[in-house]
Design a protein around this motif. Structure first.
Motif: not given
Length: 563
Positions: A55-66, A85-96
């Protein structure tokens, strides 16, 4: 410190969990049940922590200042487009993204939602679809137990820190598989969220509560993995492990480490300032301890494997700032495979028939030059002269290593009625600044004796416990003596003895020998008058006793019975 409202929330949650789970798994004994319940609680924790980070990552991906901002303008259709939306879903699976914040990477088949959605269909076996790295795959599952084991194996495979830690035996359990599914549903309904407490804190409390309940249920065996919380809290509060290396060579389920974390957090310290080292011979208990640390996000080093502290020391080069332990009392035949010339036996070879001074000297061996240690031992360790134990104790005293002795009340432990005491030792009793910031005075050739046998309260018919006030009284007395501020000997409770006084008592370290009897308040009544009053009172009571006895005999005779 938790507020009253938070504590009520936790108490209600724990009781609900314990009562419901007992109804679901009545056929398992406590030793099996422990791993079933705690494994699922752990699985829920890692999944919750993963979801929170997600959930934190979703907020970060959508925050222009992040720094992690994903600009919708770079994707066809913008913020509402499928590509974004597909790009966000893909990034959310990045283990790092998860590893960088000390969150375990949880693969799709191990996420709690997957278990919750599929535990009913898994009864009797099923082929379950799952999306892994954007690809649809099918997983063959033979039972609910297999579904859970599969999840645990997937987490271990993705997180090297958890290798060998999780107890993957759900498939082997001889219980109704639907009950396991109901247990998953039960844990799913529990509110692991609270306005002022994190999921980690709540699950940590639940885990700790369950360990205590299982220790009670298992009786004597329970003591092998659990030390009552109030005793651990007392030792931790006295030693104040703010910074440095903390070591427990008989760690059980890791209670000393958990209370150290609580202490540091309560005093606004940083858990990262402490390094945790432990050792445990029992494999399943070692797993419990590792899960106990992981559930709290505490980094730890428990060695390469579960192993005997005597014959396979997992931390041979460690010199710890704080060493704390509750080893098995009066352990016999402990020295198989241990050399008489072992470098740990600096103050004398411990006897084969009792490991008390083996534990003590092992801990001293691993103590840093300015380190302090506290360990629970049977009361006999303070006075025994059997098989050279008196000589070892004398050597410890003559080398000015003993700092404080605390006599404990009986009935504190779930697994033994043997009276116990706490030894506190220090390699440096000169004036210095402790890790807590306290300015310690020179305490050379002094030992503080505290008799805490009259403290505590009976929490039920069998077990005694300390209140926080009791813990504060003992810890504050110790710290006052260490610093020389506002310390006074109190008859019947504490006494600071010189080494010369200890020698006069033949090197016996029992606090009762030094603190004396508590002063009794003078009520102003002369002794002769008091004796006359009490004698007259006793005479009246004897007469009443005779009257009642005659009345009882008369009533029995009326019923046809003669005494």
């Amino acid at each position: 410190m938790t507020s009253q409202e938070e504590q009520e929330f936790l108490n209600n949650l724990e009781k609900k969990l314990w009562t419901s789970a007992n109804k679901l798994l009545p056929s398992l004994d406590a030793s099996q049940y422990k791993h079933v319940m705690l494994g699922l609680v752990f699985l829920k924790y890692v999944s919750d922590a993963f979801d929170i980070r997600r959930d934190e990552l979703i907020t970060q991906f959508k925050n222009p200042d992040d720094d992690y901002f994903l600009d919708p303008a770079d994707f066809e259709g913008g913020a509402d487009g499928q590509a974004y939306h597909e790009e966000i879903e893909s990034e959310l699976e990045g283990r790092d993204y998860y590893i960088e914040t000390n969150v375990f990477w949880v693969p799709p088949v191990a996420r709690w939602q997957f278990l919750r959605d599929n535990n009913k269909s898994a009864i009797g076996g099923a082929t379950i679809p799952v999306t892994i790295k954007g690809e649809q795959k099918k997983v063959k599952i033979s039972s609910v137990g297999h579904l859970i084991d599969y999840a645990l194996e997937a987490i271990e495979a993705e997180n090297s820190k958890l290798k060998g830690v999780l107890n993957k035996r759900y498939t082997q359990l001889q219980i109704d598989q639907s009950k396991l599914g109901e247990l998953i549903d039960l844990i799913s309904t529990i509110p692991f969220h609270h306005a002022s407490m994190s999921s980690k804190d709540i699950l940590g409390h639940v885990y700790e509560y369950f360990l205590g309940q299982f220790a009670l249920a298992e009786g004597k065996k329970g003591g092998q993995f659990y030390t009552p919380k109030s005793i651990v809290s007392l030792i931790v509060q006295m030693m104040e492990p703010y910074k440095g290396r903390v070591y427990d060579p008989a760690m059980g389920s890791g209670g000393f480490f958990v209370q150290s974390e609580h202490f540091i957090t309560a005093h606004k310290g940083k858990i990262g300032d402490v390094s945790i080292y432990g050792q445990e011979a029992n494999h399943t208990t070692w797993q419990l301890a590792a899960m106990n640390m992981a559930i709290r996000g505490i980094d730890f080093n428990f060695g390469k494997e579960p192993a005997s502290t005597y014959t396979n020391d997992q931390h041979p080069d460690l010199r710890a700032d704080f060493v704390m332990a509750n080893p098995p009392f009066n352990m016999k035949e402990w020295d198989t495979g241990v050399s008489d010339n072992d470098p740990r036996w600096v103050y004398g070879n411990p006897p084969s028939g009792n490991a008390n001074f083996a534990w003590l000297q092992h801990m001293l061996y691993h103590l840093a030059p300015n380190g302090t240690m506290g360990l629970l031992l049977a009361n006999g360790s303070m006075s025994s002269n059997t098989s050279g134990e008196g000589d070892i104790r004398q050597a410890l005293i003559d080398h000015d290593l003993v700092e404080c002795m605390v006599a404990l009340p009986g009935q504190l432990f779930t697994n033994t009625q043997i009276p116990a005491c706490i030894w506190f030792l220090s390699k440096n009793k000169l004036a210095r600044t402790a890790a807590s910031g306290r300015k310690l005075r020179k305490r050379s050739h002094e030992i503080l004796f505290i008799d805490a046998r009259n403290l505590g309260y009976m929490k039920d018919r069998v077990l005694r416990d300390f209140t926080q006030t009791d813990i504060d009284r003992v810890a504050d007395t110790y710290h006052a003596w260490q610093t020389g501020k506002a310390y006074d000997n109190v008859a019947g409770f504490c006494y600071a003895a010189s080494l010369a006084e200890v020698k006069k008592h033949d090197y016996v370290l029992t606090p009762g020998r030094y603190v004396g009897a508590a002063e009794v308040a003078d009520d102003g009544e002369a002794f002769a008058d008091k004796m006359a009053r009490l004698t007259a009172q006793l005479k009246t009571q004897f007469a009443e006793s005779e009257r009642l006895e005659a009345e009882i005999k008369k009533n029995l005779a009326g019923l046809g019975y003669e005494l």
